[in-house]
Design a protein around this motif. Structure first.
Motif, short mmCIF file in Angstrom:
data_model
loop_
_atom_site.label_atom_id
_atom_site.label_comp_id
_atom_site.label_asym_id
_atom_site.label_seq_id
_atom_site.Cartn_x
_atom_site.Cartn_y
_atom_site.Cartn_z
N UNK B 180 0.80 -1.23 0.00
CA UNK B 180 0.00 0.00 0.00
C UNK B 180 0.83 1.29 0.00
N UNK B 181 1.76 1.42 -0.95
CA UNK B 181 2.54 2.66 -1.05
C UNK B 181 2.37 3.25 -2.45
N UNK B 182 2.27 4.56 -2.50
CA UNK B 182 2.29 5.27 -3.78
C UNK B 182 3.61 4.95 -4.48
N UNK B 183 3.57 4.80 -5.79
CA UNK B 183 4.79 4.56 -6.57
C UNK B 183 4.75 5.37 -7.85
N UNK B 184 5.88 5.89 -8.23
CA UNK B 184 5.93 6.71 -9.44
C UNK B 184 7.26 7.44 -9.53
#
Lengths: 225, 225
Positions: B180-184
């Motif tokens: 559940x972590x933002x990635x980009x």
């Protein structure tokens, strides 16, 4: 903190007024930088490879794949040079000759040793993520045993280091002051634009503050145009 | 243009899908960059020194004071490595392991030769000013005979060169996609702020457009905040 003692190899000879040897300045530049250029010799040929790094106390850590030429060479504990350069501005003098750049750079010389201890590796990998994006290490899935094994970690102790820097306006010769050209500095800094999520899973939600507000240097704004 | 032929020394072995050998890509990166990290060997010790440069056709030119260790070493025509790195972004993956950077870097290997011809030196110094700040060479007072004599110029032919680059989103492992972590990506670019005149002579007038509108990379804005 004790300053670095200049050695025959780290003493800045050209423009010594631009040299610094205090540990605070060395640490500050290493902590602001993102990429080190690592110099090593393979055969008689020097190679210079860009890589990420992190400073922890008085050690500079480098990491990478076991397949890389750099790490395969350095694990034999050969001499290495790690240079980190921050570019702060372009200096436009009245004469072409006195054109210059404002910058801060650290040169570290020494022998790298490989780190085998899993606990130390895990701690350093967390510190590396935190160095690049403060706040991120709490969100990322930590390295597992396979990843720890697979990733090589090298430690370069900060024993021999020096700083060279320039700041401020151009230094024109007196006889050029009437030359009819504007002279001064164009400040430069590394700045972030709005983060781009990969659109999968949790990235369909808003980007976290450490991404939207990312700023590397103290005076550079977060989100760009 | 003919591509560079990968040699044993320039062939990218780690992640070969990130390698490029075409001349257009090498030239574009060299032309966008401002600083090269120059690797050379003195004694058994590698040194890596940041310096400005300019590419003219298929030659990379380096210059500096006759007092510098780099130029004193290189004028003996020893092997050199010149590396130029552009940092384009930080890649935040779901796993700490897959964190990365988007970048473009050129590695040039070869022997540097000293340039003695005054006409060639004058032409290259103009090209150097123009490379750093397009439009500036028409305004700056050109180098005089003393300055030409005093400044050493080295030419490194672009015979052996390779590019390594990464772009795009993170490459997470399939089993991490539910983490559940933002990635980009956080895009980064070198950007200019409003120029600062030195307040003397013609600098009491407005800064020229090449200073107020300075932009290094094609997609980076001119004046910053």
């Amino acid at each position: 903190m004790q300053p670095f003692i200049p050695t025959e190899r780290t003493q800045v000879r050209r423009l010594p007024e631009r040299a610094r040897y205090d540990r605070e300045t060395v640490h500050a530049i290493l902590d602001e930088g993102l990429i080190a250029h690592i110099g090593f010799v393979s055969g008689d040929q020097p190679f210079v490879i860009p890589t990420t790094y992190v400073r922890v106390d008085d050690v500079l850590y480098l990491h990478g794949s076991p397949a890389s030429r750099m790490l395969r060479t350095l694990e034999k504990s050969v001499s290495v040079c790690a240079t980190v350069t921050l570019l702060d501005g372009l200096v436009l003098a009245r004469s072409a000759f006195h054109h210059s750049m404002n910058y801060r750079s650290v040169v570290v010389l020494g022998d790298a040793r490989e780190v085998d201890d899993s606990a130390e590796k895990l701690r350093v990998f967390d510190a590396l993520v935190e160095h690049i994006v403060p706040g991120r290490s709490a969100d990322a899935r930590p390295a597992n045993d396979f990843e720890l094994q697979f990733t090589k970690l090298l430690a370069l102790p900060l024993n021999e280091a020096s700083v060279k820097l320039r700041s401020g306006p151009p230094n024109d010769d007196a006889e050029d002051m009437s030359h009819p050209a504007w002279a001064g500095v164009i400040p430069l800094s590394l700045r972030a634009s709005a983060p781009i999520g990969d659109g999968l899973g949790a990235s369909t939600l808003a980007a976290p503050p450490y991404a939207t507000g990312y700023a590397r240097s103290p005076d550079a704004g977060g989100e760009g145009p």
